[in-house]
Design an enzyme around this catalytic site. Structure first.
Site, PDB file in Angstrom:
ATOM      1  N   LEU A   1       0.889  -1.015  -0.103  1.00  0.00           N
ATOM      2  CA  LEU A   1       0.046  -0.132  -0.053  1.00  0.00           C
ATOM      3  C   LEU A   1       0.734   1.413   0.021  1.00  0.00           C
ATOM      4  O   LEU A   1       0.404   2.296   0.671  1.00  0.00           O
ATOM      5  CB  LEU A   1      -1.080   0.205   1.311  1.00  0.00           C
ATOM      6  CG  LEU A   1      -1.812  -1.220   1.212  1.00  0.00           C
ATOM      7  CD1 LEU A   1      -2.961  -1.055   2.323  1.00  0.00           C
ATOM      8  CD2 LEU A   1      -2.853  -1.251  -0.196  1.00  0.00           C
TER       9      LEU A   1
ATOM     10  N   THR B   1       2.027   2.765  -2.692  1.00  0.00           N
ATOM     11  CA  THR B   1       1.175   3.989  -3.707  1.00  0.00           C
ATOM     12  C   THR B   1      -0.300   3.468  -3.965  1.00  0.00           C
ATOM     13  O   THR B   1      -0.971   3.965  -4.497  1.00  0.00           O
ATOM     14  CB  THR B   1       1.988   4.057  -4.896  1.00  0.00           C
ATOM     15  OG1 THR B   1       2.038   2.886  -5.497  1.00  0.00           O
ATOM     16  CG2 THR B   1       3.160   4.743  -4.568  1.00  0.00           C
ATOM     17  N   GLY B   2      -0.427   2.138  -3.807  1.00  0.00           N
ATOM     18  CA  GLY B   2      -1.825   1.422  -4.029  1.00  0.00           C
ATOM     19  C   GLY B   2      -2.645   1.913  -3.076  1.00  0.00           C
ATOM     20  O   GLY B   2      -2.461   2.445  -1.843  1.00  0.00           O
TER      21      GLY B   2
ATOM     22  N   TYR C   1      15.117   3.778 -12.804  1.00  0.00           N
ATOM     23  CA  TYR C   1      14.167   2.903 -12.953  1.00  0.00           C
ATOM     24  C   TYR C   1      14.055   2.157 -14.250  1.00  0.00           C
ATOM     25  O   TYR C   1      14.007   0.911 -14.087  1.00  0.00           O
ATOM     26  CB  TYR C   1      12.939   3.964 -13.095  1.00  0.00           C
ATOM     27  CG  TYR C   1      11.705   3.319 -13.235  1.00  0.00           C
ATOM     28  CD1 TYR C   1      10.990   2.291 -12.589  1.00  0.00           C
ATOM     29  CD2 TYR C   1      11.056   3.359 -14.504  1.00  0.00           C
ATOM     30  CE1 TYR C   1       9.594   1.594 -12.931  1.00  0.00           C
ATOM     31  CE2 TYR C   1       9.887   3.080 -14.820  1.00  0.00           C
ATOM     32  CZ  TYR C   1       9.189   2.118 -14.237  1.00  0.00           C
ATOM     33  OH  TYR C   1       7.982   1.558 -14.581  1.00  0.00           O
TER      34      TYR C   1
ATOM     35  N   LYS D   1      14.084  -2.182 -14.429  1.00  0.00           N
ATOM     36  CA  LYS D   1      13.054  -2.710 -15.124  1.00  0.00           C
ATOM     37  C   LYS D   1      13.827  -3.592 -16.162  1.00  0.00           C
ATOM     38  O   LYS D   1      13.257  -4.843 -16.355  1.00  0.00           O
ATOM     39  CB  LYS D   1      12.218  -1.794 -15.569  1.00  0.00           C
ATOM     40  CG  LYS D   1      11.112  -1.216 -14.881  1.00  0.00           C
ATOM     41  CD  LYS D   1      10.009  -2.030 -14.557  1.00  0.00           C
ATOM     42  CE  LYS D   1       9.426  -2.144 -13.313  1.00  0.00           C
ATOM     43  NZ  LYS D   1       8.449  -2.863 -13.141  1.00  0.00           N
TER      44      LYS D   1
ATOM     45  N   VAL E   1       0.487  11.524 -16.786  1.00  0.00           N
ATOM     46  CA  VAL E   1       0.218  12.960 -16.915  1.00  0.00           C
ATOM     47  C   VAL E   1      -1.388  13.109 -16.921  1.00  0.00           C
ATOM     48  O   VAL E   1      -2.115  14.083 -16.551  1.00  0.00           O
ATOM     49  CB  VAL E   1       0.864  13.465 -18.114  1.00  0.00           C
ATOM     50  CG1 VAL E   1       0.269  12.960 -19.487  1.00  0.00           C
ATOM     51  CG2 VAL E   1       0.696  15.386 -18.035  1.00  0.00           C
TER      52      VAL E   1
ATOM     53  N   ILE F   1       2.284  22.370 -17.955  1.00  0.00           N
ATOM     54  CA  ILE F   1       2.997  21.650 -18.838  1.00  0.00           C
ATOM     55  C   ILE F   1       4.280  21.842 -18.803  1.00  0.00           C
ATOM     56  O   ILE F   1       4.900  23.290 -18.858  1.00  0.00           O
ATOM     57  CB  ILE F   1       2.132  21.851 -20.337  1.00  0.00           C
ATOM     58  CG1 ILE F   1       0.735  21.781 -20.468  1.00  0.00           C
ATOM     59  CG2 ILE F   1       3.123  21.218 -21.296  1.00  0.00           C
ATOM     60  CD1 ILE F   1       0.143  22.200 -21.437  1.00  0.00           C
TER      61      ILE F   1
ATOM     62  N   GLU G   1      14.164  15.030 -19.580  1.00  0.00           N
ATOM     63  CA  GLU G   1      13.126  14.415 -20.081  1.00  0.00           C
ATOM     64  C   GLU G   1      13.046  13.886 -21.376  1.00  0.00           C
ATOM     65  O   GLU G   1      13.564  14.675 -22.503  1.00  0.00           O
ATOM     66  CB  GLU G   1      11.823  15.539 -19.912  1.00  0.00           C
ATOM     67  CG  GLU G   1      10.660  14.784 -19.990  1.00  0.00           C
ATOM     68  CD  GLU G   1       9.326  15.646 -19.772  1.00  0.00           C
ATOM     69  OE1 GLU G   1       8.342  15.054 -19.845  1.00  0.00           O
ATOM     70  OE2 GLU G   1       9.266  16.811 -19.430  1.00  0.00           O
TER      71      GLU G   1
HETATM   72  N1  LIG Z   1       1.257   2.969 -15.467  1.00  0.00           N
HETATM   73  C1  LIG Z   1       2.262   3.095 -16.539  1.00  0.00           C
HETATM   74  O1  LIG Z   1       2.181   3.549 -17.479  1.00  0.00           O
HETATM   75  C2  LIG Z   1       3.292   1.846 -16.436  1.00  0.00           C
HETATM   76  C3  LIG Z   1       4.242   1.812 -17.540  1.00  0.00           C
HETATM   77  C4  LIG Z   1       5.097   1.206 -17.739  1.00  0.00           C
HETATM   78  C5  LIG Z   1       5.458  -0.009 -16.730  1.00  0.00           C
HETATM   79  N2  LIG Z   1       4.648   0.172 -15.471  1.00  0.00           N
HETATM   80  C6  LIG Z   1       4.806  -1.022 -14.532  1.00  0.00           C
HETATM   81  O2  LIG Z   1       3.401  -1.642 -14.135  1.00  0.00           O
HETATM   82  C7  LIG Z   1       3.787  -1.755 -12.860  1.00  0.00           C
HETATM   83  C8  LIG Z   1       2.298  -1.126 -12.005  1.00  0.00           C
HETATM   84  O3  LIG Z   1       2.435   0.021 -12.122  1.00  0.00           O
HETATM   85  P1  LIG Z   1       1.085   1.128 -11.935  1.00  0.00           P
HETATM   86  O4  LIG Z   1       0.999   2.123 -12.683  1.00  0.00           O
HETATM   87  O5  LIG Z   1      -0.080   0.216 -11.550  1.00  0.00           O
HETATM   88  O6  LIG Z   1       1.565   1.757 -10.241  1.00  0.00           O
HETATM   89  P2  LIG Z   1       0.876   1.821  -8.968  1.00  0.00           P
HETATM   90  O7  LIG Z   1       1.996   2.487  -8.024  1.00  0.00           O
HETATM   91  O8  LIG Z   1      -0.508   2.305  -8.942  1.00  0.00           O
HETATM   92  O9  LIG Z   1       1.140   0.019  -8.591  1.00  0.00           O
HETATM   93  C9  LIG Z   1       2.309  -0.401  -8.032  1.00  0.00           C
HETATM   94  C10 LIG Z   1       1.710  -1.154  -6.922  1.00  0.00           C
HETATM   95  O10 LIG Z   1       2.920  -1.781  -6.189  1.00  0.00           O
HETATM   96  C11 LIG Z   1       2.903  -1.433  -4.678  1.00  0.00           C
HETATM   97  N3  LIG Z   1       4.031  -1.635  -4.297  1.00  0.00           N
HETATM   98  C12 LIG Z   1       5.143  -0.944  -4.539  1.00  0.00           C
HETATM   99  N4  LIG Z   1       6.314  -1.368  -4.013  1.00  0.00           N
HETATM  100  C13 LIG Z   1       5.851  -2.521  -3.224  1.00  0.00           C
HETATM  101  C14 LIG Z   1       6.796  -3.210  -2.370  1.00  0.00           C
HETATM  102  N5  LIG Z   1       7.972  -3.230  -2.134  1.00  0.00           N
HETATM  103  N6  LIG Z   1       5.957  -4.419  -1.759  1.00  0.00           N
HETATM  104  C15 LIG Z   1       4.619  -4.627  -2.005  1.00  0.00           C
HETATM  105  N7  LIG Z   1       3.735  -3.612  -2.894  1.00  0.00           N
HETATM  106  C16 LIG Z   1       4.412  -2.809  -3.385  1.00  0.00           C
HETATM  107  C17 LIG Z   1       2.251  -0.215  -4.381  1.00  0.00           C
HETATM  108  O11 LIG Z   1       1.501  -0.056  -3.207  1.00  0.00           O
HETATM  109  C18 LIG Z   1       1.058  -0.262  -5.691  1.00  0.00           C
HETATM  110  O12 LIG Z   1      -0.244  -0.784  -5.239  1.00  0.00           O
HETATM  111  C19 LIG Z   1       4.734  -1.409 -12.116  1.00  0.00           C
HETATM  112  O13 LIG Z   1       5.696  -2.355 -12.188  1.00  0.00           O
HETATM  113  C20 LIG Z   1       5.500  -0.184 -13.355  1.00  0.00           C
HETATM  114  O14 LIG Z   1       6.777  -0.389 -13.328  1.00  0.00           O
HETATM  115  C21 LIG Z   1       3.619   1.037 -15.436  1.00  0.00           C
END
Ligand SMILES: NC(=O)c1ccc[n+]([C@@H]2O[C@H](COP(=O)([O-])OP(=O)(O)OC[C@H]3O[C@@H](n4cnc5c(N)ncnc54)[C@H](O)[C@@H]3O)[C@@H](O)[C@H]2O)c1
Length: 314
Positions: free
Chosen positions: A33, A35-36, A141, A145, A184, A200, A268
């Site tokens: 939780l 960021t979730g 990051y 990945k 964004v 922006i 950026e």
């Molecule tokens: N959103 C995008 O556009 C995007 C693009 C490329 C890759 N991703 C990848 O998709 C995945 C999910 O991204 P999202 O946009 O849903 O982000 P998000 O932040 O909404 O989801 C990430 C979740 O992981 C949980 N979390 C983070 N670190 C943790 C830990 N150490 N232990 C347990 N839980 C943990 C957070 O609480 C959150 O619920 C990530 O791996 C991200 O790198 C997302």
């Protein structure tokens, strides 16, 4: 099947968990939780508030004997990764390894992994970038990945652990977290609904490839039975710049605010767009949600969310 979704309280992971549950699977969620949000967690899933770096992860794997692991938990803030690359690696390398090593030891059938097509290629040599494009991540990051993909290859060769890695473009849709450096679209929408002025960065001509969450979920459903040992771009192949995003959101929210620009953020990325032929031909995957429809659904969600939360911190 018994499926573990890490990050299942987050934006993408929670939608994937919903889809797996709707397909009749047993879904288990690990999320710290950070960021979730608890309210994103489907009540039909078994939720463990747990960190992916935690030693207790091993007990959970030994106890539950998952068939599939869908790994979406990560530190995903590009700027935070620049400021604190050690924290980024603790989550995205050590935490990742804690999940994958336990998957291998406990004979999980397959790991589905969220990588990033937005950062792995760096400034592109050609447009759109296919999966063979040189990989030159310019932020920690992006490095972590990419390391995940390399480890999955190693585990496949050495332990026979199957995997599919998705290099996502910029995903948008309901439940996206508008805080920090997230998408964004979510950031602009929250500000517009709160009567605040979005900013922006630079001239706003930076482009990204925006793909709607439902299409991303479909890819994760297909990967349950296809795409072993492969890496796929998941995007649309369409470039949209930040000025266009601003204009559409300003119009759809009827905020009627002229755009405001701030100095460009140094470092950026200027253009990013992904070729999706490989996912189309091997997985039978296509992005099906047109941008206008995806935006309408996202606007409706943020409007509802802001009404419910009364503009409180969400
Ligand atoms: N959103 C995008 O556009 C995007 C693009 C490329 C890759 N991703 C990848 O998709 C995945 C999910 O991204 P999202 O946009 O849903 O982000 P998000 O932040 O909404 O989801 C990430 C979740 O992981 C949980 N979390 C983070 N670190 C943790 C830990 N150490 N232990 C347990 N839980 C943990 C957070 O609480 C959150 O619920 C990530 O791996 C991200 O790198 C997302």
């Amino acid at each position: 099947m018994k499926i573990l979704v890490t990050g299942g309280a987050g934006f993408i992971g929670s939608h994937i968990a919903d889809a797996y549950l709707n397909a009749g699977h047993d879904v288990f969620i690990i999320d710290n939780l950070s960021t979730g949000r608890r309210k994103n967690v489907n009540e039909r899933a078994l939720f463990y508030e747990m960190d992916i770096r935690d030693k207790a992860v091993a007990d959970l794997f030994a106890e539950q004997k998952f068939d599939i692991v869908n790994h979406h938990a990560a530190q995903m803030d590009v700027r935070l990764s620049v400021k604190d690359p050690i924290y980024d690696a603790e989550n995205n390398v050590i935490g990742f390894l804690n999940i994958v090593q336990n998957a291998a030891v406990n004979k999980v059938n397959k790991v589905i992994y969220a990588s990033s097509g937005g950062v792995i290629y760096g400034e592109q040599d050609y447009f759109p970038a296919d999966e063979d494009h040189p990989q030159r991540p310019y932020c920690p990051y992006g490095v972590t990945k990419l390391i995940g993909e390399k480890y999955l290859f190693y585990y496949a060769v050495t332990f026979g652990l199957k995997y599919t890695a998705f290099r996502y473009a910029n995903i948008y849709g309901p439940r996206q977290n508008p805080h920090g450096e997230a998408g964004v679209i979510a950031i602009f929408l929250q500000k517009l609904f709160r009567g605040e002025q979005p900013v922006i960065n630079g001239d706003g001509r930076q482009t990204r490839d925006y793909v709607y969450i439902d299409d991303v979920v479909n890819a994760n459903v297909l990967a349950l039975s296809k795409g072993d040992g492969e890496v796929y771009n998941i995007g649309t192949g369409v470039e949209t710049d930040v000025n266009q995003i601003y204009d559409v959101l300003n119009e759809r929210t009827r905020a009627n605010r002229p755009p405001q620009h701030a100095p460009a953020k140094s470092g950026e990325q200027q253009r990013s767009v992904l070729a999706i032929r490989k996912a189309a031909s091997q997985l039978g995957w296509q992005p099906l949600v047109p941008f206008a429809l995806g935006i309408d659904k996202t606007v409706a969600y943020f409007e509802q969310n802001e009404l419910q939360e009364g503009g409180a911190k969400s």
